[in-house]
Design a protein around this motif. Structure first.
Motif, PDB file in Angstrom:
ATOM      1  N   VAL A  49      38.157  -3.004 -15.241  1.00 15.47           N
ATOM      2  CA  VAL A  49      37.218  -2.026 -15.783  1.00 15.47           C
ATOM      3  C   VAL A  49      37.850  -0.637 -15.699  1.00 15.47           C
ATOM      4  CG1 VAL A  49      35.256  -3.439 -15.092  1.00 15.47           C
ATOM      5  CG2 VAL A  49      36.026  -1.581 -13.597  1.00 15.47           C
ATOM      6  N   ARG A  50      37.342   0.243 -16.541  1.00 21.96           N
ATOM      7  CA  ARG A  50      37.851   1.612 -16.601  1.00 21.96           C
ATOM      8  C   ARG A  50      36.692   2.591 -16.453  1.00 21.96           C
ATOM      9  NH1 ARG A  50      41.253   4.443 -21.624  1.00 21.96           N
ATOM     10  NH2 ARG A  50      40.916   6.597 -20.962  1.00 21.96           N
ATOM     11  N   PHE A  51      36.899   3.593 -15.582  1.00 20.94           N
ATOM     12  CA  PHE A  51      35.907   4.651 -15.437  1.00 20.94           C
ATOM     13  C   PHE A  51      36.170   5.737 -16.480  1.00 20.94           C
ATOM     14  CE2 PHE A  51      36.087   2.709 -11.205  1.00 20.94           C
ATOM     15  CZ  PHE A  51      34.743   2.411 -11.030  1.00 20.94           C
ATOM     16  N   GLU A  52      35.221   6.637 -16.605  1.00 27.19           N
ATOM     17  CA  GLU A  52      35.245   7.587 -17.718  1.00 27.19           C
ATOM     18  C   GLU A  52      36.416   8.556 -17.661  1.00 27.19           C
ATOM     19  OE1 GLU A  52      32.334  10.947 -19.802  1.00 27.19           O
ATOM     20  OE2 GLU A  52      31.622   9.728 -18.137  1.00 27.19           O
TER      21      GLU A  52
ATOM     22  N   HIS B 287      40.681  -0.906 -12.932  1.00 22.10           N
ATOM     23  CA  HIS B 287      40.320  -1.326 -11.589  1.00 22.10           C
ATOM     24  C   HIS B 287      39.806  -2.764 -11.641  1.00 22.10           C
ATOM     25  CE1 HIS B 287      40.429   2.833  -9.927  1.00 22.10           C
ATOM     26  NE2 HIS B 287      40.129   3.141 -11.179  1.00 22.10           N
TER      27      HIS B 287
ATOM     28  N   ARG C 232      29.616  -2.164 -21.161  1.00 18.71           N
ATOM     29  CA  ARG C 232      29.431  -1.189 -20.091  1.00 18.71           C
ATOM     30  C   ARG C 232      28.635  -1.854 -18.970  1.00 18.71           C
ATOM     31  NH1 ARG C 232      27.931   4.684 -22.252  1.00 18.71           N
ATOM     32  NH2 ARG C 232      29.088   5.202 -20.357  1.00 18.71           N
TER      33      ARG C 232
ATOM     34  N   GLY D 188      31.631   0.585  -6.489  1.00 20.55           N
ATOM     35  CA  GLY D 188      32.947   1.036  -6.090  1.00 20.55           C
ATOM     36  C   GLY D 188      32.932   1.687  -4.726  1.00 20.55           C
TER      37      GLY D 188
ATOM     38  N   GLU E 231      28.349   2.911 -10.065  1.00 19.78           N
ATOM     39  CA  GLU E 231      28.772   3.744 -11.188  1.00 19.78           C
ATOM     40  C   GLU E 231      28.811   2.902 -12.452  1.00 19.78           C
ATOM     41  OE1 GLU E 231      31.891   6.911 -10.242  1.00 19.78           O
ATOM     42  OE2 GLU E 231      32.375   5.364  -8.774  1.00 19.78           O
TER      43      GLU E 231
ATOM     44  N   ALA F 190      30.968   1.685 -15.645  1.00 22.13           N
ATOM     45  CA  ALA F 190      32.349   1.509 -16.094  1.00 22.13           C
ATOM     46  C   ALA F 190      32.336   0.632 -17.336  1.00 22.13           C
ATOM     47  CB  ALA F 190      33.202   0.882 -14.995  1.00 22.13           C
ATOM     48  N   THR F 191      33.492   0.549 -17.993  1.00 20.33           N
ATOM     49  CA  THR F 191      33.621  -0.242 -19.220  1.00 20.33           C
ATOM     50  C   THR F 191      34.658  -1.336 -19.025  1.00 20.33           C
ATOM     51  OG1 THR F 191      33.124   1.737 -20.537  1.00 20.33           O
ATOM     52  CG2 THR F 191      34.073  -0.141 -21.696  1.00 20.33           C
TER      53      THR F 191
ATOM     54  N   ARG G 162      37.644  -3.512 -19.862  1.00 21.59           N
ATOM     55  CA  ARG G 162      38.787  -3.233 -20.729  1.00 21.59           C
ATOM     56  C   ARG G 162      39.793  -4.382 -20.794  1.00 21.59           C
ATOM     57  NH1 ARG G 162      37.610   0.324 -24.480  1.00 21.59           N
ATOM     58  NH2 ARG G 162      36.944   2.352 -23.665  1.00 21.59           N
TER      59      ARG G 162
END
Length: 289
Positions: free
Chosen positions: A6-9, A15, A28, A33, A38, A40-41, A43
């Motif tokens: 996943v990727r944070f903004e 991660h 999303r 974490g 939070e 996250a998306t 990916r």
């Protein structure tokens, strides 16, 4: 259980998170974490957990209400960021507020800042506490992390690598620029963050492979067919050629495959001891008449 990248903004870094179900790429999700829950998306495709690895957790796919709340918290963070910047100017604090981020449950607010020296943050901490009941965490970030979080354009005209795809900041040295025969101009070799361009590392190993087939700069060489000898003045790794300043005072561009490198014994046997003909405008050393 599967592992989802996943990727944070504010970062392109992926991660790995444990999930009970394989969410589709682009979904999303709410993750647990280090700082708390939070958004996250996803990916990447799901993978298998690795033993002795520590993972965060994907809790569930984000609901419309959670996404709306996340957008509101993002807006609150932006407002607080500009407020802190104004207060820092009023207090003459040499600090730049880079970002302000809330967790989804609004239990923690993280203020990322950049400063060249140690500063007293008590006043700014009080400003944050006056705006929210969340716990306050001030986190110092370096120039590269700052460019990653804000996002800028690189010299190539595209989004800078640190905010687009880089997973880690690998060491970059001026030797990489030398190996790629780039002009040692700080303005051209520095990125928006003021540090050496991260992209210098991308092709460095390829340049090292190409340089292995070329003679070193200032080496004495002779042309196989013509027999002309001289000194190597510049390397062209991509074309496989070198500039040779011959003993007759001629500068030529010659393929490296047509050159023979002189041995130490051959260089010592030369009448001039291997110094070669000086360049025009650079007289030979010695007493002038």
């Amino acid at each position: 259980m599967v592992v989802l990248p996943v990727r944070f903004e504010r970062s392109p870094r992926l991660h790995p998170m444990l999930s009970e179900e394989p969410h589709a790429v682009g979904t999303r999700v709410v993750v647990q974490g280090k700082r708390g829950p939070e958004i996250a998306t996803v990916r990447g495709e799901p993978g298998e957990p690795q033993p002795q690895e520590r993972y965060g957790a994907v809790l569930h796919a984000a609901t419309p209400d959670e996404l709306t709340r996340w957008e509101a918290l993002h807006a609150s963070g932006e407002d607080l960021k500009w407020l802190l910047r104004a207060r820092a100017r009023q207090k003459n604090l040499p600090v730049k507020i880079v970002a302000v981020e809330f967790t989804l449950d609004e239990s923690l607010v993280t203020v990322s800042y950049s400063a060249e020296e140690r500063i007293e943050l008590t006043g700014l901490i009080g400003e944050v506490r006056a705006q929210t009941r969340a716990r306050v965490n001030f986190a110092a970030v370096g120039p590269r992390e700052q460019a990653q979080m804000i996002g800028t354009l690189g010299a190539c005209g595209r989004e800078n690598c640190s905010s687009n795809h880089l997973q880690d900041f690998a060491p970059v040295s001026i030797r990489m620029a030398r190996d790629q025969q780039l002009p040692l101009n700080p303005e051209k070799l520095s990125g928006p963050c003021g540090r050496l361009l991260c992209c210098l590392q991308f092709e460095h190993t390829q340049y090292l492979d190409l340089l292995r087939d070329l003679p070193r700069k200032n080496a004495r060489v002779c042309h196989e067919s013509s027999g002309a000898c001289g000194k190597v003045t510049k390397l062209h790794p991509l074309t496989g050629t070198v500039d040779v300043f011959t003993d007759q005072g001629v500068l030529t561009d010659v393929p490296a495959t047509e050159l023979r490198r002189l041995t130490d014994a051959e260089i010592k046997a030369l009448p001039d001891g291997g110094r070669g003909t000086p360049r025009p405008g650079k007289p030979a050393r010695g007493k002038q008449g």
